[in-house]
Design an enzyme around this catalytic site. Structure first.
Site, short mmCIF file in Angstrom:
data_model
loop_
_atom_site.label_atom_id
_atom_site.label_comp_id
_atom_site.label_asym_id
_atom_site.label_seq_id
_atom_site.Cartn_x
_atom_site.Cartn_y
_atom_site.Cartn_z
N SER A 1 0.85 -1.18 0.00
CA SER A 1 0.00 0.00 0.00
C SER A 1 0.89 1.23 0.00
CB SER A 1 -0.89 0.01 1.26
OG SER A 1 -1.53 1.25 1.43
N TYR B 1 -2.25 -1.33 10.49
CA TYR B 1 -2.16 -1.61 9.05
C TYR B 1 -0.91 -0.96 8.46
CZ TYR B 1 -3.61 -1.84 4.13
OH TYR B 1 -3.66 -2.07 2.77
#
Length: 244
Positions: free
Chosen positions: A136, A149
């Site tokens: 990401s 995350y």
């Protein structure tokens, strides 16, 4: 760009939904035999209906022992996409051990475990291979309420480099794809505030988020021989976000 993966066998984790599901469909359409790994049985059933011949494996990758049992005899794999992830939202000061451990176990530890299983098989067979870890843009920048995350994806960057270094002599390439927000079920779950979404989109120079297809195309490129000299690197599918 057309890809031909005929004669190759691929394994995709997080295959039931979103990016993983579309990656399975694209690989299947390009001639690969695909092992689809998901913790949700119903998703595997429907995916098998769309892609006849796909080999479903239902397991929670956050469970080390169950994963080893489910994939320990998976057989020869030439291409691996580590896509499975969870995005659990908690403010930093409220992050719990369970949430943090779950994020690390699924998003990071499973990447190491599944890659070990697959890479050992490649080495034993004496064949080259390609591994793509789905990361990401949050590997490089933080978002509010996504501490766990972000940590897992930041660590994935170094894991990918370490894998590329040690597996390179065996002709196994390892790379990441780093998208911005993609409006899958997971993406919608972490962006439920319309005002936040509007402001976030405006910060992207292209004034858009990534489409699933954009991410899948980057995955296929890194899996293919067209990226034969690329390893330990990443493709940022971020609509220009990181230039701001």
């Amino acid at each position: 760009m057309q890809f031909n993966f005929s004669g190759l066998r691929a394994l995709v984790t997080g295959a039931g939904k979103g990016i993983g599901r579309d990656t399975v469909k694209a690989l299947h359409a390009s001639g690969a035999r695909v092992v689809a790994v998901s913790r949700t049985h119903a998703d595997l059933v429907s995916l098998s209906g769309e892609c006849p011949g796909v080999e479903p494996v239902c397991v929670d990758l956050g469970d080390w022992e169950a994963t080893g049992q489910a994939l320990g005899s998976v057989g020869p794999v030439d291409l691996l996409v580590n896509n499975a992830a969870v995005a659990l939202r908690q403010p930093f000061l409220e992050v719990t051990k369970d949430f943090f451990d779950r994020s690390i176990n699924v998003n990071l530890r499973s990447v190491m475990q599944v890659s070990q299983i697959v890479a050992r098989g490649m080495i034993d067979r004496g064949v080259p291979g390609s591994i793509v870890n789905i990361s990401s843009m949050l590997a490089l920048i933080p978002f509010p309420n996504l501490t766990s995350y972000c940590c897992s994806k930041g660590a994935m960057t170094m894991l990918t480099k370490a894998m590329a270094l040690e597996l390179g002599p065996h002709k196994i390439r390892v790379n990441t794809v780093n998208p911005t927000l993609v409006m899958t079920d997971m993406g919608k779950g972490v962006s439920a505030d319309p005002e936040f979404v509007r402001k976030l989109k405006e910060r992207h120079p292209l004034r858009k988020f990534a489409e699933v297809e954009d991410v899948v195309n980057s995955i296929l490129f890194l899996l293919s021989d067209r990226s034969a000299s690329t390893s330990g690197s990443g493709i940022f599918v971020d609509a220009g976000y990181l230039v701001t």
